[in-house]
Design a protein around this motif. Sequence first.
Motif, PDB file in Angstrom:
ATOM      1  N   TYR A  52       1.599  10.526  -4.051  1.00 49.38           N
ATOM      2  CA  TYR A  52       2.946   9.805  -4.703  1.00 49.38           C
ATOM      3  C   TYR A  52       2.760   9.647  -6.064  1.00 49.38           C
ATOM      4  N   VAL A  53       3.836  10.245  -7.093  1.00 50.82           N
ATOM      5  CA  VAL A  53       3.623  10.083  -8.535  1.00 50.82           C
ATOM      6  C   VAL A  53       5.125  10.223  -8.975  1.00 50.82           C
ATOM      7  N   ASP A  54       5.292   9.488  -9.917  1.00 54.35           N
ATOM      8  CA  ASP A  54       6.617   9.415 -10.816  1.00 54.35           C
ATOM      9  C   ASP A  54       7.816   9.119  -9.817  1.00 54.35           C
ATOM     10  N   GLY A  55       7.404   8.130  -8.781  1.00 60.32           N
ATOM     11  CA  GLY A  55       8.511   7.822  -8.015  1.00 60.32           C
ATOM     12  C   GLY A  55       8.988   9.064  -6.813  1.00 60.32           C
ATOM     13  N   LYS A  56       7.861  10.207  -6.686  1.00 59.49           N
ATOM     14  CA  LYS A  56       8.324  11.105  -6.056  1.00 59.49           C
ATOM     15  C   LYS A  56       6.991  11.551  -4.879  1.00 59.49           C
ATOM     16  N   TYR A  57       7.307  11.845  -3.669  1.00 61.43           N
ATOM     17  CA  TYR A  57       6.301  12.467  -2.742  1.00 61.43           C
ATOM     18  C   TYR A  57       6.084  13.875  -3.046  1.00 61.43           C
ATOM     19  N   LEU A  58       4.916  14.357  -3.127  1.00 56.95           N
ATOM     20  CA  LEU A  58       4.317  15.669  -3.407  1.00 56.95           C
ATOM     21  C   LEU A  58       3.170  16.039  -2.438  1.00 56.95           C
ATOM     22  N   ALA A  59       3.330  17.288  -2.165  1.00 53.92           N
ATOM     23  CA  ALA A  59       2.237  17.733  -1.484  1.00 53.92           C
ATOM     24  C   ALA A  59       1.462  18.826  -2.305  1.00 53.92           C
ATOM     25  N   PRO A  60       0.239  19.060  -2.252  1.00 52.75           N
ATOM     26  CA  PRO A  60      -0.191  20.074  -3.196  1.00 52.75           C
ATOM     27  C   PRO A  60      -0.090  21.569  -2.843  1.00 52.75           C
ATOM     28  N   ALA A 111       6.918  -3.385 -18.607  1.00 57.04           N
ATOM     29  CA  ALA A 111       7.705  -2.226 -18.422  1.00 57.04           C
ATOM     30  C   ALA A 111       6.670  -0.840 -19.049  1.00 57.04           C
ATOM     31  N   ASP A 112       5.907  -1.088 -20.007  1.00 57.24           N
ATOM     32  CA  ASP A 112       5.176  -0.077 -20.405  1.00 57.24           C
ATOM     33  C   ASP A 112       4.065   0.349 -19.499  1.00 57.24           C
ATOM     34  N   MET A 113       3.400  -0.805 -18.907  1.00 51.92           N
ATOM     35  CA  MET A 113       2.572  -0.694 -17.442  1.00 51.92           C
ATOM     36  C   MET A 113       3.151   0.256 -16.771  1.00 51.92           C
ATOM     37  N   LEU A 114       4.405  -0.300 -16.225  1.00 50.64           N
ATOM     38  CA  LEU A 114       5.128   0.290 -14.854  1.00 50.64           C
ATOM     39  C   LEU A 114       5.157   2.127 -15.464  1.00 50.64           C
ATOM     40  N   GLN A 115       5.427   2.179 -16.600  1.00 53.68           N
ATOM     41  CA  GLN A 115       5.677   3.634 -17.178  1.00 53.68           C
ATOM     42  C   GLN A 115       4.513   4.387 -16.940  1.00 53.68           C
ATOM     43  N   GLY A 116       3.316   3.828 -17.148  1.00 59.48           N
ATOM     44  CA  GLY A 116       1.866   4.335 -17.407  1.00 59.48           C
ATOM     45  C   GLY A 116       1.621   4.549 -15.755  1.00 59.48           C
ATOM     46  N   LEU A 117       1.860   3.532 -15.131  1.00 59.99           N
ATOM     47  CA  LEU A 117       1.595   3.667 -13.420  1.00 59.99           C
ATOM     48  C   LEU A 117       2.249   4.859 -12.710  1.00 59.99           C
ATOM     49  N   ARG A 118       3.512   5.201 -13.127  1.00 61.57           N
ATOM     50  CA  ARG A 118       4.455   6.293 -12.690  1.00 61.57           C
ATOM     51  C   ARG A 118       3.574   7.718 -13.063  1.00 61.57           C
ATOM     52  N   ARG A 119       2.824   7.904 -13.902  1.00 59.77           N
ATOM     53  CA  ARG A 119       1.811   8.826 -13.906  1.00 59.77           C
ATOM     54  C   ARG A 119       0.442   8.973 -13.087  1.00 59.77           C
ATOM     55  N   PHE A 120       0.269   7.863 -12.530  1.00 60.80           N
ATOM     56  CA  PHE A 120      -0.987   7.565 -11.597  1.00 60.80           C
ATOM     57  C   PHE A 120      -0.789   8.095 -10.312  1.00 60.80           C
ATOM     58  N   ALA A 121      -0.962   9.423 -10.278  1.00 61.03           N
ATOM     59  CA  ALA A 121      -0.802  10.218  -8.761  1.00 61.03           C
ATOM     60  C   ALA A 121      -2.090   9.564  -7.738  1.00 61.03           C
ATOM     61  N   LYS A 122      -1.268   8.922  -6.622  1.00 57.91           N
ATOM     62  CA  LYS A 122      -2.314   8.225  -5.662  1.00 57.91           C
ATOM     63  C   LYS A 122      -2.000   8.905  -4.134  1.00 57.91           C
ATOM     64  N   SER A 123      -3.060   9.115  -3.115  1.00 53.40           N
ATOM     65  CA  SER A 123      -2.798   9.567  -1.956  1.00 53.40           C
ATOM     66  C   SER A 123      -1.926   8.471  -1.169  1.00 53.40           C
ATOM     67  N   VAL A 124      -1.018   8.789  -0.276  1.00 53.19           N
ATOM     68  CA  VAL A 124      -0.210   7.987   0.197  1.00 53.19           C
ATOM     69  C   VAL A 124      -0.934   7.353   1.799  1.00 53.19           C
ATOM     70  N   MET A 125      -0.832   6.163   1.882  1.00 47.98           N
ATOM     71  CA  MET A 125      -1.554   5.607   3.197  1.00 47.98           C
ATOM     72  C   MET A 125      -0.316   4.694   3.727  1.00 47.98           C
ATOM     73  N   VAL A 126      -0.672   4.709   5.216  1.00 46.88           N
ATOM     74  CA  VAL A 126       0.244   3.693   5.937  1.00 46.88           C
ATOM     75  C   VAL A 126      -0.844   2.665   6.410  1.00 46.88           C
ATOM     76  N   ILE A 127      -0.560   1.442   5.980  1.00 46.26           N
ATOM     77  CA  ILE A 127      -1.599   0.378   6.638  1.00 46.26           C
ATOM     78  C   ILE A 127      -0.912  -0.212   7.942  1.00 46.26           C
ATOM     79  N   SER A 128      -1.694  -0.409   8.834  1.00 51.67           N
ATOM     80  CA  SER A 128      -0.995  -0.826  10.172  1.00 51.67           C
ATOM     81  C   SER A 128      -1.823  -1.740  10.752  1.00 51.67           C
ATOM     82  N   CYS A 129      -1.190  -2.633  11.390  1.00 53.10           N
ATOM     83  CA  CYS A 129      -2.000  -3.836  12.140  1.00 53.10           C
ATOM     84  C   CYS A 129      -1.142  -4.102  13.335  1.00 53.10           C
ATOM     85  N   GLU A 130      -1.858  -5.135  14.152  1.00 51.67           N
ATOM     86  CA  GLU A 130      -1.307  -5.534  15.387  1.00 51.67           C
ATOM     87  C   GLU A 130      -1.505  -7.289  15.259  1.00 51.67           C
TER      88      GLU A 130
END
Length: 180
Positions: free
Chosen positions: A164-172, A20-39
């Motif tokens: 993506y950070v804190d469960g939300k999508y953001l654009a700078p 639970a503590d790790m999840l709360q910490g990771l919510r503060r970890f802002a990351k670029s959103v990717m879409v992984i695709s394959c066929e």
Amino acid sequence: MTILNDDRPDAANEKAQLAADMLQGLRRFAKSVMVISCECDGRRYAMSATAVSEVSLNPPIMLICVNRDATLHTPLLAGADFAINMLHGGQEEIARHCGGERQGEARFDTGDWQISDFGPPILADAQAYFICRQEQRVEHGTHSIFIGEVVAAYAGPDIDPLVYVDGKYLAPVNGSRSEQ
């Protein structure tokens, strides 16, 4: 702060609290959103992700982490090559569709999806994309780590990531700028 000590009688409770503590910490970890695709076998797959990382530039290597319950996991397990499509600030709808709002082929209804010369579908209007030939897989916990050699890469002129950070999508704000 939770410190794990497997020797204590309440170790199971400590593990749950640590998660639970790790999840709360990771919510503060802002990351670029990717879409992984394959066929695989004539069927396209796509999944929104933030668990993506570069490994090396020489040779060019990237990795993705995929939950074993994700539909994308099965074709990757079969050895499918993959594309990592980096979304820009105006592509939140694609992130949501590929993040679970839509299933199967319906995930490809939004955006300029094309089949790459190497096989995996690419989002031609993505901020950037990397096409990877799968080289290795590592199983760990609930996920598999898929490692791929980059065989093609594209970067658009603007830098405007969807984050993506804190469960939300953001654009700078005013995040777009041309590369020089």
